[in-house]
Design a protein around this motif. Structure first.
Motif, PDB file in Angstrom:
ATOM      1  N   VAL A   1       0.830  -1.210   0.000  1.00  0.00           N
ATOM      2  CA  VAL A   1       0.000   0.000   0.000  1.00  0.00           C
ATOM      3  C   VAL A   1       0.861   1.254   0.000  1.00  0.00           C
ATOM      4  CG1 VAL A   1      -2.061  -1.025   1.010  1.00  0.00           C
ATOM      5  CG2 VAL A   1      -0.329  -0.083   2.512  1.00  0.00           C
ATOM      6  N   ARG A   2       2.137   1.103   0.376  1.00  0.00           N
ATOM      7  CA  ARG A   2       3.068   2.226   0.306  1.00  0.00           C
ATOM      8  C   ARG A   2       4.482   1.687   0.195  1.00  0.00           C
ATOM      9  NH1 ARG A   2       3.404   4.953   5.329  1.00  0.00           N
ATOM     10  NH2 ARG A   2       5.576   4.398   5.482  1.00  0.00           N
ATOM     11  N   ARG A   3       5.273   2.373  -0.616  1.00  0.00           N
ATOM     12  CA  ARG A   3       6.695   2.035  -0.762  1.00  0.00           C
ATOM     13  C   ARG A   3       7.469   3.333  -0.876  1.00  0.00           C
ATOM     14  NH1 ARG A   3       7.600   0.858  -6.151  1.00  0.00           N
ATOM     15  NH2 ARG A   3       8.653   2.840  -6.244  1.00  0.00           N
ATOM     16  N   ASP A   4       8.459   3.499  -0.020  1.00  0.00           N
ATOM     17  CA  ASP A   4       9.328   4.671  -0.102  1.00  0.00           C
ATOM     18  C   ASP A   4      10.690   4.279   0.448  1.00  0.00           C
ATOM     19  OD1 ASP A   4       9.047   4.768   2.706  1.00  0.00           O
ATOM     20  OD2 ASP A   4       7.466   6.274   2.601  1.00  0.00           O
ATOM     21  N   ASP A   5      11.576   5.234   0.575  1.00  0.00           N
ATOM     22  CA  ASP A   5      12.926   4.927   1.053  1.00  0.00           C
ATOM     23  C   ASP A   5      12.941   4.360   2.467  1.00  0.00           C
ATOM     24  OD1 ASP A   5      14.058   5.670  -1.329  1.00  0.00           O
ATOM     25  OD2 ASP A   5      14.492   7.729  -0.675  1.00  0.00           O
ATOM     26  N   ALA A   6      11.899   4.658   3.241  1.00  0.00           N
ATOM     27  CA  ALA A   6      11.831   4.175   4.623  1.00  0.00           C
ATOM     28  C   ALA A   6      11.462   2.700   4.700  1.00  0.00           C
ATOM     29  CB  ALA A   6      10.831   5.001   5.414  1.00  0.00           C
ATOM     30  N   GLY A   7      10.824   2.164   3.649  1.00  0.00           N
ATOM     31  CA  GLY A   7      10.424   0.758   3.645  1.00  0.00           C
ATOM     32  C   GLY A   7       9.078   0.562   2.975  1.00  0.00           C
ATOM     33  N   LEU A   8       8.351  -0.443   3.469  1.00  0.00           N
ATOM     34  CA  LEU A   8       7.067  -0.828   2.877  1.00  0.00           C
ATOM     35  C   LEU A   8       5.964  -0.776   3.922  1.00  0.00           C
ATOM     36  CD1 LEU A   8       8.238  -4.113   1.122  1.00  0.00           C
ATOM     37  CD2 LEU A   8       7.611  -2.002  -0.052  1.00  0.00           C
ATOM     38  N   VAL A   9       4.748  -0.612   3.435  1.00  0.00           N
ATOM     39  CA  VAL A   9       3.564  -0.873   4.240  1.00  0.00           C
ATOM     40  C   VAL A   9       2.763  -1.891   3.451  1.00  0.00           C
ATOM     41  CG1 VAL A   9       1.439   0.038   5.236  1.00  0.00           C
ATOM     42  CG2 VAL A   9       3.534   1.409   5.306  1.00  0.00           C
ATOM     43  N   LEU A  10       2.456  -3.031   4.103  1.00  0.00           N
ATOM     44  CA  LEU A  10       1.696  -4.102   3.468  1.00  0.00           C
ATOM     45  C   LEU A  10       0.347  -4.244   4.151  1.00  0.00           C
ATOM     46  CD1 LEU A  10       4.432  -6.897   3.202  1.00  0.00           C
ATOM     47  CD2 LEU A  10       3.861  -5.115   1.544  1.00  0.00           C
ATOM     48  N   ARG A  11      -0.700  -4.462   3.368  1.00  0.00           N
ATOM     49  CA  ARG A  11      -2.040  -4.720   3.925  1.00  0.00           C
ATOM     50  C   ARG A  11      -2.293  -6.224   3.854  1.00  0.00           C
ATOM     51  NH1 ARG A  11      -5.706  -0.663   2.017  1.00  0.00           N
ATOM     52  NH2 ARG A  11      -4.773   0.434   3.769  1.00  0.00           N
ATOM     53  N   THR A  12      -2.473  -6.830   5.023  1.00  0.00           N
ATOM     54  CA  THR A  12      -2.693  -8.274   5.102  1.00  0.00           C
ATOM     55  C   THR A  12      -4.119  -8.623   4.694  1.00  0.00           C
ATOM     56  OG1 THR A  12      -3.464  -8.288   7.394  1.00  0.00           O
ATOM     57  CG2 THR A  12      -1.062  -8.391   7.035  1.00  0.00           C
ATOM     58  N   ARG A  13      -4.403  -9.908   4.575  1.00  0.00           N
ATOM     59  CA  ARG A  13      -5.752 -10.329   4.177  1.00  0.00           C
ATOM     60  C   ARG A  13      -6.792  -9.979   5.228  1.00  0.00           C
ATOM     61  NH1 ARG A  13      -6.313 -16.811   4.967  1.00  0.00           N
ATOM     62  NH2 ARG A  13      -5.553 -16.857   7.096  1.00  0.00           N
TER      63      ARG A  13
ATOM     64  N   VAL B   1       0.771  -3.334   7.913  1.00  0.00           N
ATOM     65  CA  VAL B   1       2.002  -3.675   8.627  1.00  0.00           C
ATOM     66  C   VAL B   1       3.157  -2.893   8.000  1.00  0.00           C
ATOM     67  CG1 VAL B   1       3.596  -5.533   9.247  1.00  0.00           C
ATOM     68  CG2 VAL B   1       1.128  -5.986   9.125  1.00  0.00           C
ATOM     69  N   ALA B   2       3.816  -2.056   8.805  1.00  0.00           N
ATOM     70  CA  ALA B   2       4.979  -1.304   8.332  1.00  0.00           C
ATOM     71  C   ALA B   2       6.213  -2.196   8.451  1.00  0.00           C
ATOM     72  CB  ALA B   2       5.159  -0.046   9.165  1.00  0.00           C
ATOM     73  N   VAL B   3       6.998  -2.241   7.376  1.00  0.00           N
ATOM     74  CA  VAL B   3       8.236  -3.014   7.365  1.00  0.00           C
ATOM     75  C   VAL B   3       9.368  -2.055   7.000  1.00  0.00           C
ATOM     76  CG1 VAL B   3       9.421  -5.043   6.443  1.00  0.00           C
ATOM     77  CG2 VAL B   3       6.911  -5.028   6.545  1.00  0.00           C
TER      78      VAL B   3
END
Length: 96
Positions: A36-48, A53-55
């Motif tokens: 749902v988001r990707r930038d230099d800081a990392g990823l945000v993933l939306r689970t089922r 979840v910020a990674v």
């Protein structure tokens, strides 16, 4: 050499990310979800389950693009039961 393929993933892509965690028993934890988001800081993933979840970039160990989640089928009614006649069947079971 750090894993950097995640920097090419587009928003909406379903991925699995293995991240490093600070745990005495386990070194890694996997997260599966849509980006749902990707930038230099990392990823945000939306689970089922709808959880975001910020990674952070510095804990991403590896990952890959995965196919869409399988479609979950509705549970079938028990054998001999029909949704329209369930109440009728129960009435037939009462003592006479």
């Amino acid at each position: 050499m750090p894993f950097s393929a995640w920097r090419t993933w587009s928003v909406g892509t379903r991925v699995m990310v293995r991240r490093r965690i600070a745990d005495d028993d386990f070194r890694y934890s996997d997260v599966i979800g849509e980006v749902v988001r990707r930038d230099d800081a990392g990823l945000v993933l939306r689970t089922r389950h709808g959880e975001d979840v910020a990674v952070p970039a510095d804990v991403i160990a590896t990952g890959k693009v995965v196919p869409p989640a399988p479609v979950r089928r509705a549970r079938a009614a028990p054998a001999g039961m029909d949704d329209d006649t369930a109440d009728d069947d129960a009435a037939d079971l009462s003592p006479r």
